[in-house]
Enzyme design. Structure first.
Site, PDB file in Angstrom:
ATOM      1  N   ASP A 540     -58.517 -38.706 129.601  1.00  0.00           N
ATOM      2  CA  ASP A 540     -56.959 -38.871 129.038  1.00  0.00           C
ATOM      3  C   ASP A 540     -56.631 -38.947 127.878  1.00  0.00           C
ATOM      4  OD1 ASP A 540     -54.672 -39.175 130.771  1.00  0.00           O
ATOM      5  OD2 ASP A 540     -55.101 -41.115 130.033  1.00  0.00           O
ATOM      6  N   HIS A 543     -55.721 -37.246 122.299  1.00  0.00           N
ATOM      7  CA  HIS A 543     -55.389 -37.745 121.097  1.00  0.00           C
ATOM      8  C   HIS A 543     -54.624 -38.564 121.044  1.00  0.00           C
ATOM      9  CE1 HIS A 543     -51.998 -36.613 124.513  1.00  0.00           C
ATOM     10  NE2 HIS A 543     -51.419 -37.383 123.874  1.00  0.00           N
ATOM     11  N   ASP A 641     -49.180 -33.840 136.318  1.00  0.00           N
ATOM     12  CA  ASP A 641     -48.100 -34.071 135.353  1.00  0.00           C
ATOM     13  C   ASP A 641     -46.963 -33.213 134.681  1.00  0.00           C
ATOM     14  OD1 ASP A 641     -49.694 -37.222 134.684  1.00  0.00           O
ATOM     15  OD2 ASP A 641     -50.522 -35.721 132.379  1.00  0.00           O
TER      16      ASP A 641
END
Length: 1537
Positions: A540, A543, A641
């Protein structure tokens, strides 16, 4: 193509300084990475290292590298340019390699590095069944919505029944009770208590059951970069977060945060209504708020003071320091430290507590005082200077803070605008603590929001408050994911650039374990629990996770489970950056969202982008270059999402969207609720209901999209399992996509047409273009429609479970004949015998939301043709028994001359045949360089690797059979190639019956396969040196095939009928009926010297003969060429130019004869029984100077007599005028230039000749520009005794003496008469001795030589002596290199070594040798033949030999260096090691030529380059002498001991 599966090998070429962390190489277990060297580093001592384990059982250790061993295919010494090392892909994961070029193993000094990824293998437990990566069908579920653990199976049954084979569970751990967010984890080691009293062991059993019984793999999220506000770890170890104690730079941001929080409370209390800011805020209030915050509220808190110093206090401290040190004032000097180095140090970020380095200030401002100055004056001056600097620095900080506050307020307003007024936002109604103006950036102790004044006090005085005030995590739009935005200097929190998540805290790992050991240990245990329970994870917010953290923990996960699958949510906005994460973390797949497509075209583009090759792609060999690829994708119709597509797009869009995603050549993903047609976003934070169960009243097979999704999921898996690897996307209307998946083995296709609905459809829809299908429609796999009478208007949420629409009709009809379709019409025959396209229209019923899929096969005739073509392709593979295929048998009967026609022949060569053929022209691309297969291969090899199916060559093949006919008819036109031409015609006849889109791929397979067999056959006809040499050696040798062929307009004269066997057959010209010998000639260079008089250059032929004919085992053809030129002897010379069987000749070259004589000697030394050529009969065409041409057999002499005559004529000092002298013979030469002379100086033994008006050596450029005034003036006349001719003469005498001693040559002297009539007898040994005793004396220019004012270079050899232009004797040119190789006995070893050093320093170029000293007045480095300037030194290419870098000379330079280094190594103890250094030097230079020949469409090496190795467009692209002398160099290298 074959039933067997050969090992897949990917060839990785190493280039120096290539550090490829952003390049992704994807491989599979069992594949091999073969590492080879680029030509630039092939000569260096390269070592390659990898951390890839050698065996599956060996553990992976990231920092443990092993050295790879080189394999040497070539058996030739120093010919290791094609050495390689290999890595077997034995274990899943991402592995690193690096290499050094300095012989060390130190990674820090690596010359290049990179990564390669080996895919994991998902094997179902208790079986050997493997889930292919592209077959993955993953459904995301919110773990918190699964309810009690005992009910999970019933809720997950929906997933199973819909055909998914992987489940992604959102975090299963204990969550933050305040927000209930699925990603706010309170305790990473404990399961969510809503599941009941369960352990990880219970969960592991369920996961195991899902895999064993349901064939469903399970992955879950790993959330490393944040934790819930109430995380258990943070209570004990607040240092694991970014708090005000370990990150004091966040203090000003914390105060700002409290100010904005107070603003919310003031609004809610109505305290700001007097300023026009109500709690019930509207869009037009935002500018008022902006003014209030920037002009009224924020200035009160003087936030800039956190970044400033107290000027008075620092100045006083500075004064006191200086006064204390006054006794050392005499030692203080002005320092060179620049004032701008003195900067504020913010330290703990307290108001006006910034510091500066006072010692640095002392060095800058406190100068040595003069005697008349008092100490106080000096100190005052220093303090004053420091004060000015501090005031300035404070002002800079003030200005910066003001800009940052403007940015912060604007960012806050943007957030407010989204939350209150944006159509896709939550649409808050009024500012309150629950719906604040902005969210809080910090988690405060006990969740208390305090007044800014109190916050200011606490951040400086309360250690507990500092420890437990922690920065929230979040994300930044378009941010660089490789930076840590919470570190000092980033100012993200102060500028309010973060879109924060107010229920979670950002974790602070530091850069290593020691920075936060409790956090690292905590997350390691978290990783262990997941890796021992699940088959993989979803990283999750990858980045935002520090690379070193994720890398360490993913390594640990794969230590536990080598096949641990890593899916990542990675939004860097840059593919190269994505690949850095993928490589360093071993990520297998990335989340990709179809919801990112804003229209139908973009959806189609994404489907095509995320995997698969275009339909009709070239067949790739099992061994091929490795290419960078996109990261593998999980392509979602909707992620958990994403907003709900029914809300965002339309109800009708969900079916065609899923159908398009199912056609993608990658893993698929979806979100639980999508298939049930839940018409709202299932909120990961606020959703508290559970999923429905697989029971009739909640969810069943007939509900929602489930029946359609099951069919689509099955289709996706079948496409992967049945290897439908190719894909093409087309658009039939602005809302209709046509997606085709194709199996390149069976050539079956699945064509899916989807009518999308990105917005609610209207009553009528736009026209859909008809679909034309090439092939037989076997069946309609399915057709589907979705509709709802009242859409979502009457939807009601079930209070207990998450429900979907129940009034939607999804109609699925499977396995239909085309006539049964309710959606489309067929307007043509579908019979298998009908070769016409199938014409389908969508005018029956094809509204938005409709999907149809066709299964299509090839027609019968096309299928039979595929079979025949594949049968032909198998003929290229050598059989295991002794029998050869038809093609192999035909190839074995071909000679190298016939290979020349099959593979090569440029335009002029082909036109000379008179058969009407020329090189093939491809529309939009241009002409091929050769008529033969190499012309096509030079194009194919570029487009095959990149699969460029839009290339003009592919279009040409798809549009018609012209190229196929050209290849066939050209070969059929010649008797020698008719049989193999028939083979191509038969093969191509089947090829033409295929669908046009398949022709380029099969054409490439036929041409490439046959070309490979033909080229290898050519190498097998050559010597062991070639057969067992590297690709570079073979490429050089291939020039022998390229340049040696039979050209009708450039035939050799008919040989003597008395010539002993073997002798060539006679050939009769079909146009002139004249006889010619059926033997090849050697082109000087292509394309300029290919045919007619300009093909056969005497000197170029014999410069090249040893390399291209003798070293390649073409002794028979070399013998014919030597004898043919002997027949043309006249005036003691052989022709410079020879055309039309000696009917066109020019005797204007005095060096060609010496190259010829030298070549005879080389033939004798290398050919079996080579001395027998001396007795061969030579039919003299011109038995006397003035005789007309004589027919073959009329005047036969032995070759030894012809040689003797040649020597005699030189001794007699022959002078003659060229026959036909004048404009018709040479329109540029002056009258005096046609006068020739040759002779021997009896005193020195040196041959001489020429005059200043002609150019009789290889430097033969004649000026031709009247405008520049150089017409009739040779660019480099070199009359007198040219240095290379002395060497060639000496070499000739050497072999003549040997042959005379061995009784193979009947003479040991030359006898002639003097002008007085007396006899002059010169023995060969005496002649040779004269040369040896005089060469150094006359040619060497010593470093102290002052014998002539014309000397401008010393420690060189003169280029000529006794030239009529005396200054030209002293020009520094490279011609002595030839002499130093062919006649080394003439040279002093120390002198020649000095001269070679001068060449290296002054004349050496990248590929060739400069033909003139750059310091020379006449030097011009760039050759432009059509230069029309008035500069006499360059006009019309006058500088052809006065600067440009000629490549054939490089061969002689390298050979000379090797020879003389070898001599010095043996004979001079002080020169030990010189040979090894020279070998390295030579091999390094040759790497340039290796690259040049491999990347050249002509597959040859050029005549010359311009200065610095720059390509010269006026040069021949494939020059005989270049390849010849470099092949000789490789031969010499192989024989060094």
């Amino acid at each position: 193509m074959s039933a067997s599966s050969p090992v897949q090998v990917r060839v990785l070429t190493l280039n120096e300084n290539d550090h490829l962390s952003n390049v992704l190489y994807r491989l599979k277990r069992g594949w091999i990475v073969q590492i080879v060297l680029s030509s630039h580093i092939v000569s260096q001592k390269v070592k390659v290292f990898t951390n890839s384990p050698k065996g599956y059982s060996n553990p992976f250790q990231r920092n443990s590298f092993r050295e790879l061993k080189w394999v040497y295919p070539s058996t030739i010494k120093y010919d290791d340019s094609n050495r390689y090392c290999s890595i077997e892909c034995v274990k899943p994961g991402t592995f690193q390699y690096y290499f050094t070029t300095n012989g060390t193993s130190d990674e820090a000094s690596s010359a290049g590095s990179g990564y390669f990824q080996v895919e994991p293998v998902l094997v179902y437990k208790d079986s050997d069944n493997v889930l292919a990566q592209d077959s993955i069908l993953c459904q995301s579920v919110l773990s918190k919505s699964l309810g009690l653990f005992e009910e999970w199976e019933s809720r997950l049954e929906v997933t199973k029944q819909t055909g998914y084979n992987m489940i992604h569970f959102t975090p299963i751990q204990k969550l933050y009770t305040v927000s209930n967010s699925s990603y706010a984890i309170t305790d990473h080691h404990k399961l969510n208590p809503i599941f009941g009293d369960k352990s990880y062991d219970d969960l592991a059993k369920l996961v195991d059951k899902l895999a064993r019984e349901w064939h469903i793999f399970s992955i879950t999220d790993l959330v490393y970069n944040h934790a819930a506000n109430d995380c258990e770890l943070l209570k004990l170890h607040p240092e694991a977060a970014y708090n005000l104690q370990n990150s004091p730079h966040l203090k000003p941001a914390c105060v700002l945060d409290s100010i904005l929080m107070q603003f919310t409370r003031d609004c809610q209390a109505g305290l700001l209504e007097g300023r026009g800011i109500p709690a019930n805020v509207k869009d037009y209030h935002l500018q008022i708020i902006r003014h209030y915050l920037l002009e009224c509220d924020l200035p009160r808190y003087r936030l800039w003071e956190y970044y400033q110093c107290h000027v008075d206090e620092l100045c006083e401290e500075f004064r006191q320091q200086l006064m204390k040190e006054h006794e050392q004032i005499s030692d203080v000097q002005q320092c060179e430290v620049e004032e701008n180095k003195l900067q504020l140090k913010l330290g703990t970020y307290k108001r006006l507590q910034a510091k500066v380095d006072l010692q640095m200030a002392r060095q800058i401002y406190f100068y040595k005082h003069h005697s008349e100055s008092s100490l106080n004056d000096v100190v005052d001056q220093a303090c004053s200077s420091l004060r000015h600097r501090l005031v300035y620095l404070n002002q800079l900080q003030f200005d910066k803070v003001q800009k940052d506050l403007v940015r912060a307020v604007d960012n806050a307003l943007a957030g407010c605008r989204y939350h209150f007024f944006s159509p896709d936002g939550p649409k808050y109604e009024q500012i309150s603590v629950k719906t604040p103006f902005v969210g809080n950036y910090f988690a405060y102790p006990n969740g208390e929001f305090r007044h800014p004044n109190e916050i200011e006090r606490l951040i400086d005085t309360d250690e507990t408050f500092q420890q437990y005030t922690m920065a929230h995590n979040g994300w930044i739009v378009n941010d660089n994911p490789l930076r840590n935005f919470a570190e000092e200097g980033e100012d993200v929190y102060f500028r309010r650039e973060l879109v924060q998540w107010s229920d979670i805290v950002k974790l602070r790992f530091g850069t290593c374990y020691e920075d936060s050991p409790a956090l690292w240990d905590y997350m390691k245990e978290y990783t262990r629990l997941v890796a021992t329970t699940f088959h993989g994870c979803r990283l999750d917010n990858c980045h935002s996770t520090p690379l070193v953290v994720a890398q360490t923990l993913m390594d640990y996960a794969r230590e536990i489970n080598p096949n641990f699958y890593i899916l990542a949510e990675l939004f860097t906005g840059n593919e190269d950056t994505d690949k850095v994460f993928v490589n360093k973390l071993g990520i297998n797949s990335l989340v990709r969202e179809s919801m990112n497509a804003w229209d139908t075209y973009e959806l189609g583009r994404l489907v095509g982008r995320y995997g698969g090759d275009p339909i009709g792609s070239f067949f790739q060999p099992p061994v091929r270059p490795i290419l960078s690829q996109l990261t593998h994708s999980f392509f979602y119709d909707q992620t958990h999402d994403n907003p709900c597509p029914i809300e965002r797009r339309s109800l009708e869009d969900v079916l065609p969207r899923s159908a398009c995603v199912a056609m993608a050549c990658c893993s698929n993903g979806s979100n639980k609720g999508y298939d049930e047609l839940v018409p709202h976003y299932i909120d990961v934070v606020h959703e508290k209901r559970v999923y429905s169960q697989w029971v009739e009243e909640e969810t069943n097979m007939l509900m929602g999209l489930i029946p359609a999704k099951l069919v689509l999921n099955r289709l996706h898996c079948e496409l992967v399992h049945n290897e439908y690897q190719q894909i093409t996307i087309d658009q039939l209307s602005s809302t209709t996509l046509c997606l085709t998946r194709h199996n390149p083995g069976t050539h079956q296709s699945i064509i899916l047409v989807a009518h999308t609905a990105f917005s609610p459809p209207q009553q009528y829809w736009e026209y859909i273009r008809p679909l034309n299908i090439s092939g037989h429609i076997d069946e309609i796999l399915f057709e589907m429609t979705i509709s709802s009478p009242d859409g979502i208007n009457n939807f009601k949420r079930n209070p207990n479970y998450i429900n979907g629409l129940n009034n939607v009709q999804v109609n699925v009809r499977e396995h239909l004949q085309i006539e049964q379709s309710q959606c489309v019409n067929l307007h043509s025959s579908n019979a298998k015998t009908d070769s016409n396209d199938r014409h389908i229209t969508f005018d029956k019923y094809f509204p938005p939301g409709t999907v149809i899929a066709f299964k299509v096969s090839l027609l019968d005739n096309a299928q039979k043709s595929v079979h025949e073509v594949r049968k032909s392709l198998r003929e290229f593979i050598p059989s295991n028994d002794s029998t050869d295929s038809i093609f192999q048998s035909l190839v074995k009967s071909l000679s190298l001359v016939e290979l020349n026609r099959l593979l090569y022949r440029c335009s002029q060569e082909e036109l000379a045949d008179g058969k009407g053929f020329d090189v093939y022209e491809i529309s939009g691309h241009g002409k091929t360089v050769y008529c033969g297969l190499q012309g096509i291969m030079s194009v194919l090899e570029k487009i095959r690797l990149t699969n460029d199916l839009r290339h003009p060559l592919c279009n040409n093949l798809k549009d018609g059979n012209w190229l196929l006919d050209y290849i066939t008819n050209r070969l059929l036109a010649q008797k020698s190639t008719q049989e193999i031409g028939e083979w191509y015609r038969s093969c191509f006849s089947h090829l033409t019956q295929l669908p046009r889109y398949l022709i380029p791929a099969y054409f490439d397979a036929i041409v490439t396969g046959s070309y490979t067999v033909l080229v290898e056959h050519g190498w097998n006809l050559m010597t062991k040196f070639i057969r067992e040499g590297s690709l570079f050696v073979k490429a050089l040798a291939q020039s022998s095939v390229q340049l040696c062929g039979i050209v009708q307009s450039a035939r050799l004269p008919l040989l003597s009928p008395l010539l002993s066997e073997p002798r060539p057959q006679d050939d009769i010209d079909e146009h002139t009926y004249l006889k010619y010998p059926k033997c090849p000639t050697l082109s000087a260079g292509l394309p300029h010297f290919a045919a007619g008089l300009w093909r056969n250059w005497g000197r170029e032929t014999f410069i090249s003969l040893r390399g291209l004919m003798l070293l390649t085992d073409r002794f028979e053809e070399a013998r014919y060429i030597l004898i043919a030129y002997a027949q043309c002897l006249r005036h003691g010379l052989i022709p410079n130019l020879l055309g039309d069987g000696a009917r066109q000749v020019r005797y204007n070259s005095r060096d060609a004869v010496w190259w010829w004589l030298y070549s005879i000697g080389e033939y004798i030394m290398q050919a079996p029984d080579g001395h027998e050529i001396l007795d061969d009969r030579v039919s003299r065409i011109y038995p006397t100077h003035d005789s007309p041409p004589q027919p073959a057999g009329a005047h036969d002499h032995a070759l030894y007599d012809v040689i003797q005559e040649c020597l005699l004529r030189h001794l007699q000092s022959v002078t003659f005028r060229e026959r036909g002298a004048g404009y018709g013979l040479d329109q540029h030469m002056s009258d005096e230039g046609f006068n020739n002379r040759i002779g021997v100086d009896f005193e020195t033994g040196f041959v001489y000749g020429g005059n200043r008006y002609n150019c009789g050596t290889w430097m033969d450029k004649m000026g031709s520009s009247e405008k520049a005034g150089n017409k009739g003036i040779p660019g480099s006349p070199r009359d007198g005794s040219a240095v290379e001719l002395i060497g060639l003469c000496r070499a000739t005498l050497k072999w003549l003496i040997k042959m005379s001693d061995e009784k193979h040559y009947p003479y040991d002297y030359v006898e002639t008469s003097s002008p007085s009539g007396s006899k002059i007898k010169l023995k060969f040994e005496d002649w040779l001795a004269k040369i040896d005793s005089n060469f150094e004396k006359y040619y060497w220019i010593d470093e102290l030589d002052s014998s002539s004012p014309l000397i401008n270079r010393r420690q060189i050899y003169k280029d000529t002596i006794n030239s009529s232009l005396q200054w030209s004797d002293y020009q520094f040119r490279p011609n002595f290199l030839v002499a130093s190789v062919v006649a080394p006995e003439m040279f002093d070893k120390y002198h020649i070594w000095k001269a070679l050093e001068q060449v290296e320093k002054i004349l050496l170029g990248k590929y060739g040798i400069k033909t003139l000293d750059p310091n020379d007045y006449n030097y011009v480095g760039d050759y432009v033949n059509d230069d029309d300037s008035t500069d006499p030194c360059r006009a019309h290419g006058f500088n052809y030999h006065n600067g440009p870098e000629w490549l054939w000379l490089m061969g002689y330079y390298l050979r000379s260096k090797l020879y003389w280094a070898s001599q010095l190594e043996k004979e001079d103890e002080t020169m030990k090691g010189v040979l090894n250094r020279t070998i390295i030097h030579c091999r390094h230079i040759l790497t340039n030529h290796q690259q040049l020949i491999m990347n050249n469409d002509w597959k040859g090496l050029p005549e010359l380059t311009n200065a610095g190795g720059v390509h010269c467009p006026h040069s021949c692209t494939a020059q005989a002498s270049t390849s010849a002398t470099l092949l000789e160099t490789m031969y010499d290298l192989a024989r060094i001991y």
